[in-house]
Design a protein around this motif. Structure first.
Motif, PDB file in Angstrom:
ATOM      1  N   UNK A 116      23.704 -34.082  34.643  1.00  0.00           N
ATOM      2  CA  UNK A 116      23.648 -34.631  36.008  1.00  0.00           C
ATOM      3  C   UNK A 116      23.360 -36.125  36.013  1.00  0.00           C
ATOM      4  N   UNK A 117      22.727 -36.631  34.967  1.00  0.00           N
ATOM      5  CA  UNK A 117      22.460 -38.057  34.878  1.00  0.00           C
ATOM      6  C   UNK A 117      21.169 -38.508  35.521  1.00  0.00           C
ATOM      7  N   UNK A 118      20.607 -37.703  36.400  1.00  0.00           N
ATOM      8  CA  UNK A 118      19.335 -38.024  37.076  1.00  0.00           C
ATOM      9  C   UNK A 118      18.425 -36.804  37.004  1.00  0.00           C
ATOM     10  N   UNK A 119      17.112 -36.984  36.858  1.00  0.00           N
ATOM     11  CA  UNK A 119      16.199 -35.835  36.812  1.00  0.00           C
ATOM     12  C   UNK A 119      16.134 -35.145  38.166  1.00  0.00           C
ATOM     13  N   UNK A 120      16.236 -33.831  38.141  1.00  0.00           N
ATOM     14  CA  UNK A 120      16.399 -33.069  39.385  1.00  0.00           C
ATOM     15  C   UNK A 120      15.701 -31.719  39.336  1.00  0.00           C
ATOM     16  N   UNK A 121      15.792 -31.034  38.204  1.00  0.00           N
ATOM     17  CA  UNK A 121      15.455 -29.617  38.130  1.00  0.00           C
ATOM     18  C   UNK A 121      14.011 -29.324  38.503  1.00  0.00           C
ATOM     19  N   UNK A 122      13.065 -30.077  37.939  1.00  0.00           N
ATOM     20  CA  UNK A 122      11.652 -29.763  38.155  1.00  0.00           C
ATOM     21  C   UNK A 122      11.227 -30.044  39.591  1.00  0.00           C
ATOM     22  N   UNK A 123      11.731 -31.119  40.165  1.00  0.00           N
ATOM     23  CA  UNK A 123      11.403 -31.423  41.561  1.00  0.00           C
ATOM     24  C   UNK A 123      12.026 -30.395  42.491  1.00  0.00           C
ATOM     25  N   UNK A 124      13.239 -29.968  42.175  1.00  0.00           N
ATOM     26  CA  UNK A 124      13.897 -28.962  43.002  1.00  0.00           C
ATOM     27  C   UNK A 124      13.066 -27.693  43.067  1.00  0.00           C
ATOM     28  N   UNK A 125      12.608 -27.209  41.926  1.00  0.00           N
ATOM     29  CA  UNK A 125      11.838 -25.964  41.904  1.00  0.00           C
ATOM     30  C   UNK A 125      10.574 -26.097  42.750  1.00  0.00           C
ATOM     31  N   UNK A 126       9.926 -27.242  42.665  1.00  0.00           N
ATOM     32  CA  UNK A 126       8.667 -27.447  43.383  1.00  0.00           C
ATOM     33  C   UNK A 126       8.845 -27.286  44.893  1.00  0.00           C
ATOM     34  N   UNK A 127       9.986 -27.752  45.407  1.00  0.00           N
ATOM     35  CA  UNK A 127      10.222 -27.689  46.850  1.00  0.00           C
ATOM     36  C   UNK A 127      10.986 -26.436  47.277  1.00  0.00           C
ATOM     37  N   UNK A 128      11.750 -25.850  46.352  1.00  0.00           N
ATOM     38  CA  UNK A 128      12.586 -24.718  46.745  1.00  0.00           C
ATOM     39  C   UNK A 128      11.755 -23.483  47.082  1.00  0.00           C
ATOM     40  N   UNK A 129      10.609 -23.346  46.454  1.00  0.00           N
ATOM     41  CA  UNK A 129       9.710 -22.238  46.797  1.00  0.00           C
ATOM     42  C   UNK A 129       9.364 -22.277  48.285  1.00  0.00           C
ATOM     43  N   UNK A 130       9.099 -23.483  48.798  1.00  0.00           N
ATOM     44  CA  UNK A 130       8.758 -23.618  50.216  1.00  0.00           C
ATOM     45  C   UNK A 130       9.938 -23.287  51.120  1.00  0.00           C
ATOM     46  N   UNK A 131      11.150 -23.579  50.658  1.00  0.00           N
ATOM     47  CA  UNK A 131      12.332 -23.258  51.464  1.00  0.00           C
ATOM     48  C   UNK A 131      12.425 -21.760  51.711  1.00  0.00           C
ATOM     49  N   UNK A 132      12.076 -20.958  50.734  1.00  0.00           N
ATOM     50  CA  UNK A 132      12.115 -19.505  50.917  1.00  0.00           C
ATOM     51  C   UNK A 132      10.907 -19.005  51.706  1.00  0.00           C
ATOM     52  N   UNK A 133       9.753 -19.505  51.373  1.00  0.00           N
ATOM     53  CA  UNK A 133       8.532 -19.011  52.018  1.00  0.00           C
ATOM     54  C   UNK A 133       8.439 -19.458  53.466  1.00  0.00           C
ATOM     55  N   UNK A 134       8.865 -20.693  53.739  1.00  0.00           N
ATOM     56  CA  UNK A 134       8.730 -21.263  55.088  1.00  0.00           C
ATOM     57  C   UNK A 134      10.102 -21.662  55.631  1.00  0.00           C
TER      58      UNK A 134
END
Length: 323
Positions: A116-134
């Motif tokens: 991807x060329x830019x760091x993404x995966x770890x930040x995505x996981x941190x916020x994606x949990x909230x997308x499902x929960x809230x």
């Protein structure tokens, strides 16, 4: 192209998200669904193949003219890199190695991130949990656009620009809506990405790096696959906040189109989501669905009732424990 969209605010509701209750009902009626909550043994090999394909593409584009480099970045690299972001999405639910091996899933997501060329995966996981929960939670679900986006991108031309700039909005929005402290895994993700970028640049020069970055920006921007960004939760019909798509693009997107099924059962890997619908068709077949992601993009741009404001929002209470 200058008419403003019809909505001036989000669709505020005062009910809980529907997926929690649906999940309880379906598991009580169809306990066999629990058997689908297992790792996908094919996921790691598919990701490995895509990463190697992009490395080969980096070697091949070294001598390409810039116009052809950008063409292949859109036509091929954009599909691969977008698919890798959806693999990272699947991995964020611990579907590569199972819930008993969270560290392996996190590290593997960083590996999937490299093209991807830019760091993404770890930040995505941190916020994606909230997308499902809230889901749709005000100030919690960073998948929902900001008021500034809703106010500014309200004409067909501006909505088209907004779609093209989706990678930037998805990257910057969390910092404005719900900033969180940086984790050690995010630092590791960034260092691993810098090392990979430096290695590719040292071995093969500038063009492969431009190819990878262009693949990400173009593939996640105004691209047919990007229709899923809009199709999943934008309110095409009043009263419905999650939609599925069952078309052929699921073959290259880890079944992200089965989005109603995914929110009902986030721990089921994309590979198994069609089986959820097969087991419990009465919970899905009557629901509105999308038939084309390209048409989703067209309707989003052309219809006044659609725009960044066309999202369901609710006020959520913070939960005390995780998913």
């Amino acid at each position: 192209m200058g008419n403003s969209a019809g909505r001036s605010d989000f669709e505020w509701v005062y009910t809980d998200q529907p997926h929690t209750q649906r999940r309880k009902e379906m598991l009580a009626k169809y306990p066999a669904i629990k058997a689908l909550m297992r790792p996908d043994p094919h996921l790691k090999w598919l990701v490995l193949g895509m990463v190697l394909a992009q490395l080969l593409a980096c070697w091949l584009v070294r001598g390409l003219a810039w116009r052809w480099l950008l063409f292949w970045a859109y036509a091929f690299g954009g599909c691969v890199n977008h698919s890798l972001t959806l693999a990272i999405h699947d991995i964020s639910h611990n579907t590569a190695f199972g819930t008993g091996h969270p560290a392996q899933n996190r590290w593997f997501a960083v590996f999937a991130n490299l093209p991807l060329g830019v760091p993404y995966a770890s930040s995505f996981k941190k916020y994606h949990v909230d997308h499902h929960r809230y889901l749709g939670g005000d100030g919690l679900d960073v998948d929902v656009p900001t008021r500034l986006e809703g106010w500014l991108f309200c004409t067909p031309a501006r909505k088209l620009l907004w779609l093209a700039l989706q990678p930037f909005f998805y990257s910057l929005r969390p910092l404005c809506v719900h900033p969180k402290a940086m984790t050690r895994m995010e630092v590791f993700n960034a260092l691993a990405q810098l090392a990979a970028n430096a290695t590719i640049f040292t071995l093969w020069g500038l063009k492969p790096m431009v190819y990878l970055l262009a693949s990400s920006l173009l593939g996640l921007g105004l691209h047919p696959i990007s229709g899923h960004f809009v199709a999943e939760h934008y309110m095409f019909l009043k009263g419905h906040e999650t939609y599925s798509y069952y078309g052929p693009l699921n073959w290259i997107t880890f079944n992200v189109g089965y989005h109603m099924e995914h929110h009902d059962f986030p721990s089921i890997p994309g590979r198994n989501l069609p089986l959820v619908r097969k087991i419990a068709p009465e919970y899905y077949d009557h629901l509105p669905q999308h038939y084309s992601w390209v048409k989703v993009l067209w309707d989003f741009v052309s219809e006044d009732s659609l725009g960044p404001y066309a999202r369901v929002k609710r006020v959520c209470k913070l939960a005390k424990d995780g998913l």
